[in-house]
Design an enzyme around this catalytic site. Sequence first.
Site, PDB file in Angstrom:
ATOM      1  N   ASP A 113      58.533  34.896  32.688  1.00  0.00           N
ATOM      2  CA  ASP A 113      59.400  35.807  32.658  1.00  0.00           C
ATOM      3  C   ASP A 113      60.253  36.395  33.843  1.00  0.00           C
ATOM      4  O   ASP A 113      60.822  37.276  34.372  1.00  0.00           O
ATOM      5  CB  ASP A 113      58.807  37.480  31.905  1.00  0.00           C
ATOM      6  CG  ASP A 113      58.754  37.185  30.542  1.00  0.00           C
ATOM      7  OD1 ASP A 113      59.889  36.805  29.756  1.00  0.00           O
ATOM      8  OD2 ASP A 113      57.972  37.696  30.057  1.00  0.00           O
ATOM      9  N   ASP A 171      63.617  33.777  23.764  1.00  0.00           N
ATOM     10  CA  ASP A 171      63.708  34.778  25.045  1.00  0.00           C
ATOM     11  C   ASP A 171      63.762  34.154  26.249  1.00  0.00           C
ATOM     12  O   ASP A 171      64.431  34.224  27.247  1.00  0.00           O
ATOM     13  CB  ASP A 171      62.532  35.736  25.385  1.00  0.00           C
ATOM     14  CG  ASP A 171      61.995  36.287  23.882  1.00  0.00           C
ATOM     15  OD1 ASP A 171      61.974  35.604  22.882  1.00  0.00           O
ATOM     16  OD2 ASP A 171      61.633  37.431  23.822  1.00  0.00           O
TER      17      ASP A 171
END
Length: 392
Positions: A113, A171
């Site tokens: 991330d 994602d």
Amino acid sequence: MKKTLLTLGCILCLLSCKNETPLKNIIEDGLQFSALQYSNMAEAIKADSLCIPRTTEPDGKLKSVQSNDWTSGFYPGILWYLFESTKDSIWKERAIAKTALIEKEKTNIYTHDLGFMIYDCFGIGYRLTGDTNYAKIMVQGAYSLCKRYNPKVGLIRSWDHGKWQYPVIIDNMMNLEFILWAFKHSGDSSFYKIAITHADNTMKNHFRKDFSTWHVVSYDTITGAVVEKVTCQGYADSSAWARGQAWGLYGYTVMYRETHDTKYLDLAKNIANYIINHPNLAQDKVPYWDYNAPDKPNAKRDASAAAITCSALLELSDYVDSTLSNQYMVRAEELIRSLSSPQFRAKLNENNNFILMHSVGSHPHNSEVDVPLNYADYYYIESLLRFKNKIQ
């Protein structure tokens, strides 16, 4: 181009005439409210210089996170956006202070991330200030992220936990803007190759024939073959998790912007078509947490998915013909009006000073259900700024 702009202007004018409040007023009010609400938040957390707000706890208290949380970059990113919007140096000071908390993550190789954590604050800060130290931090962060790339699989690994051998979630498409920025800034072609290979393999394996997306695709680390396609945060393995659709739309729109490869544009248009024409949408167009949620119309809504979708559609409208551009702009306006309405936008000094209510983190895990989320606010403000740039 003039014809496209004229048509777009006519559409926006008709929409604004149909509604009581002109779109321009919605945008201006939204940005002013965002600054007021986050000023209150800044004052509320002033005593804790390490506080990075994320959401609201079940007991109603503010939940903050450490720099290694996947959402840590959104709060300082919001502060940078508010500096861009207001030009008030107080926001720059706040943004610099909170962005500095994230720097240590530039060497973090244990998360996929880093795009969210680093690029969404340092990236905006660099664009607005030209601080060369920010650029160095981002390049180092991009190298750390790319250590999670397995050439046998051809994808950046997502989680290091769970039952899967090599999980990749939709994602992850949101990291590629960060990696392609690093390529352009450093000239290291390995960044470009990793981003393209990841995008191509995600395109190949993550999407169904109707252009809905699986949330998680797991791979065999020896052969690189797909092992299974499932969901983690959606309703079912066969369903379309709303935020996952938004990540895919946004990610492939960015891929087209950065490469001009029409295969990415075609996929983004097909994802947009799936979202815009889905039969399970409420009248206000803010999606349920999953497009296939079984308990409609009582299923929880996801304002975060709506905000991400809105921002992505605003950019995608720049890359298509006038018919599609108008269609995307109409839906984006519907979304921004809904999110700016009392149904989704909190009252001043309420909602722990977050802007939007009614987002969903992970419904299957009963985690962050029907709460404010910092990334919902981030993409809401981004949408407001993109609208402002289009209609001013």
